[in-house]
Scaffold this motif. Structure first.
Motif, PDB file in Angstrom:
ATOM      1  N   ALA A   9      -0.553   0.068  -7.803  1.00 35.09           N
ATOM      2  CA  ALA A   9      -0.623   1.513  -7.983  1.00 35.09           C
ATOM      3  C   ALA A   9       0.770   2.110  -8.104  1.00 35.09           C
ATOM      4  CB  ALA A   9      -1.354   2.139  -6.793  1.00 35.09           C
ATOM      5  N   ALA A  51       1.327   4.378 -11.432  1.00 26.19           N
ATOM      6  CA  ALA A  51       1.210   5.814 -11.283  1.00 26.19           C
ATOM      7  C   ALA A  51       2.456   6.534 -11.760  1.00 26.19           C
ATOM      8  CB  ALA A  51       0.956   6.158  -9.804  1.00 26.19           C
ATOM      9  N   ARG A  57      -3.971   1.899  -1.398  1.00 23.12           N
ATOM     10  CA  ARG A  57      -3.277   2.103  -2.669  1.00 23.12           C
ATOM     11  C   ARG A  57      -3.276   3.573  -3.040  1.00 23.12           C
ATOM     12  NH1 ARG A  57      -5.746  -2.651  -6.591  1.00 23.12           N
ATOM     13  NH2 ARG A  57      -4.945  -4.443  -5.441  1.00 23.12           N
ATOM     14  N   TYR A  96      -3.584   6.601  -5.679  1.00 22.23           N
ATOM     15  CA  TYR A  96      -4.295   6.882  -6.926  1.00 22.23           C
ATOM     16  C   TYR A  96      -4.097   8.346  -7.304  1.00 22.23           C
ATOM     17  CZ  TYR A  96      -6.636   2.424  -6.316  1.00 22.23           C
ATOM     18  OH  TYR A  96      -6.890   1.087  -6.171  1.00 22.23           O
ATOM     19  N   HIS A 136      -3.764  13.597  -5.944  1.00 20.42           N
ATOM     20  CA  HIS A 136      -3.327  12.237  -5.589  1.00 20.42           C
ATOM     21  C   HIS A 136      -3.875  11.897  -4.215  1.00 20.42           C
ATOM     22  CE1 HIS A 136      -0.461  12.407  -8.934  1.00 20.42           C
ATOM     23  NE2 HIS A 136      -0.214  13.652  -8.549  1.00 20.42           N
TER      24      HIS A 136
END
Length: 305
Positions: free
Chosen positions: A260, A264, A284, A286, A297
């Motif tokens: 991630a 990201a 993680r 996201y 987020h």
């Protein structure tokens, strides 16, 4: 009598000319016997040791329609090199009133013909197994000498008399790939750069994530010849120095543990540091966009996604 022709060549030392020869012999045989050929089924570069042959299976399926009474092959090993498959599919054809005929092998309709056909099928399977052993043995011998054992050479190399040499035209592409990744570029970004420049993989196609990761993990670029589970240091010319290769390997391992963070747009500072209190799996980071267009987020447990 209506018949169909089944022709096949494997990828070993055969080509389209083999098909032409098989068809000519089969048509000549059909003409002499007074058979009418109503269709052709042709499998190219497929081994007879397996039944995973599209045209072969289509022919077996089409026999259910009862449009033909026989399958004509150049010789029985074209039908199958495996006695189990041969018996299985001949039984299916027989159920539909279809018999297999060989254009080059004189197999009679009496009891002796059964024996001859069985011997020919056994010999075909024996030849296939023996050939496979010889090929594997030859590849093992070549591997001991750090020679090419077949297939496409890795990007950056060329093969001359089975030996590996650096390809001056494509080796700089490999160097560029490693340097870009080590500098912080993502796999997707590197693919975009390479494809925009018109570069191709060793197979002549555009770069994608899988082909790029394969390159970044290939030990041959630091001179290690690999074959099965064997590794021979300094077996081939190196393109990448050890420091760059293992710097890339370390970054790939870090990204693997924290995918991630690499993917990201926002940096998730707690990735690799935050763990689920229930199952102890790593959390993680996201991100996403809501229905109203608002960005958000969050962290989620690996065990829950």
């Amino acid at each position: 009598m209506n018949v169909v022709i089944y022709a096949r060549f494997s990828s070993h030392s055969q080509n389209e000319q083999s098909i032409e020869g098989q068809l000519k012999t089969c048509y000549d045989f059909a003409h002499k016997q007074g058979y009418t050929v109503i269709a052709e089924y042709i499998d190219r570069a497929l081994s007879g040791t397996t039944d995973n042959r599209p045209q072969f299976l289509k022919m077996i399926e089409d026999s259910n329609k009862k449009h033909f009474d026989g399958v004509l092959v150049y010789q029985l090993d074209r039908f199958a090199r495996n006695r189990y498959d041969s018996a299985t599919y001949k039984a299916k054809l027989k159920k539909n009133g279809v018999r297999v005929y060989s254009a080059r092998e004189n197999i009679t309709d009496d009891a002796s013909g059964i024996l001859v056909e069985g011997l020919l099928e056994s010999m075909a399977e024996y030849y296939s197994a023996e050939l496979s052993q010889k090929i594997r043995r030859g590849m093992d011998i070549n591997a001991e000498k750090c020679l090419c054992t077949g297939g496409y050479p890795a990007l950056g190399y060329k093969i001359i008399d089975k030996q590996f040499y650096i390809d001056e035209a494509t080796a700089p592409i490999v160097q560029q790939i490693f340097e870009l990744y080590a500098s912080g570029k993502t796999v997707v970004e590197i693919c975009d750069i390479l494809n925009a420049q018109g570069y191709k993989t060793s197979r002549g196609v555009a770069f994608n994530k899988n082909s790029l990761r394969t390159i970044l993990q290939n030990k041959r670029y630091i001179g290690i010849y690999t074959y099965k589970d064997k590794e021979i240091p300094d077996g081939i010319p190196r393109i990448i120095d050890d420091d760059l290769f293992y710097k890339v390997a370390q970054r790939m391992e870090t990204n693997k543990k924290a995918p991630a963070k690499a993917k990201a747009q926002e940096e998730y500072l707690l990735t690799t540091k935050l763990f689920c209190g229930h199952c102890k799996e790593m959390m993680r980071g996201y991100g996403g966009t809501g229905k109203l267009g608002k960005h958000y987020h969050y962290y989620a447990c690996n065990g829950k996604i």
